[in-house]
Design a protein around this motif. Structure first.
Motif, PDB file in Angstrom:
ATOM      1  N   HIS A 100       0.798  -1.232   0.000  1.00 11.07           N
ATOM      2  CA  HIS A 100       0.000   0.000   0.000  1.00 11.07           C
ATOM      3  C   HIS A 100       0.829   1.280   0.000  1.00 11.07           C
ATOM      4  O   HIS A 100       0.448   2.282   0.588  1.00 11.07           O
ATOM      5  N   GLU A 101       1.971   1.226  -0.682  1.00  9.44           N
ATOM      6  CA  GLU A 101       2.713   2.445  -0.954  1.00  9.44           C
ATOM      7  C   GLU A 101       2.456   2.858  -2.397  1.00  9.44           C
ATOM      8  O   GLU A 101       2.240   2.017  -3.250  1.00  9.44           O
ATOM      9  N   TRP A 102       2.480   4.171  -2.635  1.00 10.92           N
ATOM     10  CA  TRP A 102       2.403   4.684  -4.004  1.00 10.92           C
ATOM     11  C   TRP A 102       3.773   5.218  -4.388  1.00 10.92           C
ATOM     12  O   TRP A 102       4.561   5.612  -3.534  1.00 10.92           O
ATOM     13  N   ASP A 140      15.247   9.221 -12.740  1.00 11.01           N
ATOM     14  CA  ASP A 140      15.953   8.314 -11.826  1.00 11.01           C
ATOM     15  C   ASP A 140      15.498   8.473 -10.387  1.00 11.01           C
ATOM     16  O   ASP A 140      16.100   7.916  -9.471  1.00 11.01           O
ATOM     17  N   TYR A 141      14.455   9.264 -10.172  1.00 11.38           N
ATOM     18  CA  TYR A 141      13.963   9.538  -8.819  1.00 11.38           C
ATOM     19  C   TYR A 141      12.522   9.085  -8.673  1.00 11.38           C
ATOM     20  O   TYR A 141      11.797   8.936  -9.654  1.00 11.38           O
ATOM     21  N   ALA A 142      12.118   8.892  -7.426  1.00 17.42           N
ATOM     22  CA  ALA A 142      10.733   8.525  -7.145  1.00 17.42           C
ATOM     23  C   ALA A 142      10.308   9.125  -5.820  1.00 17.42           C
ATOM     24  O   ALA A 142      11.070   9.111  -4.850  1.00 17.42           O
ATOM     25  N   LEU A 143       9.090   9.660  -5.789  1.00 19.38           N
ATOM     26  CA  LEU A 143       8.457  10.043  -4.535  1.00 19.38           C
ATOM     27  C   LEU A 143       7.656   8.847  -4.053  1.00 19.38           C
ATOM     28  O   LEU A 143       7.062   8.127  -4.860  1.00 19.38           O
ATOM     29  N   VAL A 144       7.622   8.648  -2.734  1.00 24.10           N
ATOM     30  CA  VAL A 144       6.942   7.494  -2.156  1.00 24.10           C
ATOM     31  C   VAL A 144       6.061   7.970  -0.997  1.00 24.10           C
ATOM     32  O   VAL A 144       6.466   8.833  -0.209  1.00 24.10           O
ATOM     33  N   GLY A 145       4.880   7.399  -0.907  1.00 23.06           N
ATOM     34  CA  GLY A 145       3.985   7.674   0.215  1.00 23.06           C
ATOM     35  C   GLY A 145       3.056   6.502   0.415  1.00 23.06           C
ATOM     36  O   GLY A 145       3.198   5.467  -0.248  1.00 23.06           O
ATOM     37  N   VAL A 146       2.114   6.625   1.327  1.00 21.15           N
ATOM     38  CA  VAL A 146       1.128   5.564   1.523  1.00 21.15           C
ATOM     39  C   VAL A 146      -0.150   5.945   0.786  1.00 21.15           C
ATOM     40  O   VAL A 146      -0.475   7.120   0.635  1.00 21.15           O
ATOM     41  N   PHE A 171      -6.052   4.317   0.438  1.00 16.22           N
ATOM     42  CA  PHE A 171      -6.586   3.128   1.108  1.00 16.22           C
ATOM     43  C   PHE A 171      -5.853   2.894   2.427  1.00 16.22           C
ATOM     44  O   PHE A 171      -6.486   2.669   3.470  1.00 16.22           O
ATOM     45  N   ALA A 172      -4.522   2.958   2.406  1.00 14.55           N
ATOM     46  CA  ALA A 172      -3.725   2.699   3.613  1.00 14.55           C
ATOM     47  C   ALA A 172      -4.032   3.713   4.702  1.00 14.55           C
ATOM     48  O   ALA A 172      -4.234   3.341   5.872  1.00 14.55           O
ATOM     49  N   GLN A 173      -4.067   4.999   4.350  1.00 15.46           N
ATOM     50  CA  GLN A 173      -4.317   6.003   5.380  1.00 15.46           C
ATOM     51  C   GLN A 173      -5.717   5.858   5.965  1.00 15.46           C
ATOM     52  O   GLN A 173      -5.913   6.067   7.155  1.00 15.46           O
ATOM     53  N   ASP A 222      -4.048  14.551   2.481  1.00 18.65           N
ATOM     54  CA  ASP A 222      -3.570  14.695   1.100  1.00 18.65           C
ATOM     55  C   ASP A 222      -2.481  13.657   0.829  1.00 18.65           C
ATOM     56  O   ASP A 222      -1.321  13.992   0.624  1.00 18.65           O
ATOM     57  N   ALA A 223      -2.880  12.385   0.825  1.00  9.98           N
ATOM     58  CA  ALA A 223      -1.924  11.273   0.742  1.00  9.98           C
ATOM     59  C   ALA A 223      -1.024  11.332  -0.489  1.00  9.98           C
ATOM     60  O   ALA A 223       0.136  10.939  -0.425  1.00  9.98           O
TER      61      ALA A 223
END
Length: 126
Positions: free
Chosen positions: A13-15, A21-27, A30-32, A93-94
């Protein structure tokens, strides 16, 4: 439930928002929603190189504490410092202000293991 088609997802359940070459990651949304009110986000891995599946931090909600897992191998380049004072941003604001880490990817072949929005929707029954 909000599952943006422009993002990739994990079964944990991470996005992931890929930008070269970079990535932002969050939950995910659904997870929150499953966690409930988030009261604390702890990420102390800035500057560390981690492998896919490693724990990069924890998120604490009123009813539980959950580990956060690296969706891809790479170096944690940046942590969202705003979450220290306002962890509830993840609930509000996931996918934008609630991002957790920015990583520099070390193995782009791992992108193939991520889920698209349709597959993630199936996983969570949306």
């Amino acid at each position: 439930m909000n599952i943006p088609a422009t993002l990739k997802y994990t079964e944990d359940h991470e996005w992931i928002k890929i930008d070269g070459d970079y990535a932002l990651v969050g939950v995910t949304d659904f997870a929150q929603s499953e966690l409930g009110d988030i009261v604390y986000v702890e990420i102390e891995t800035e500057g560390e190189e981690l492998s896919k599946g490693d724990v990069f931090g924890t998120v604490e909600a009123v009813k539980t504490v959950s580990d956060l897992f690296m969706p891809l191998s790479g170096t944690v380049e940046e942590v969202n410092g705003d979450l220290e004072d306002a962890p509830e941003t993840v609930n509000q604001d996931a996918y934008e202000k609630g991002w957790m880490i920015k990583i520099k990817l070390s193995d782009s072949s791992e992108l193939e293991d991520l889920l698209d929005a349709d597959k993630y929707s199936e996983l969570v029954g949306a």
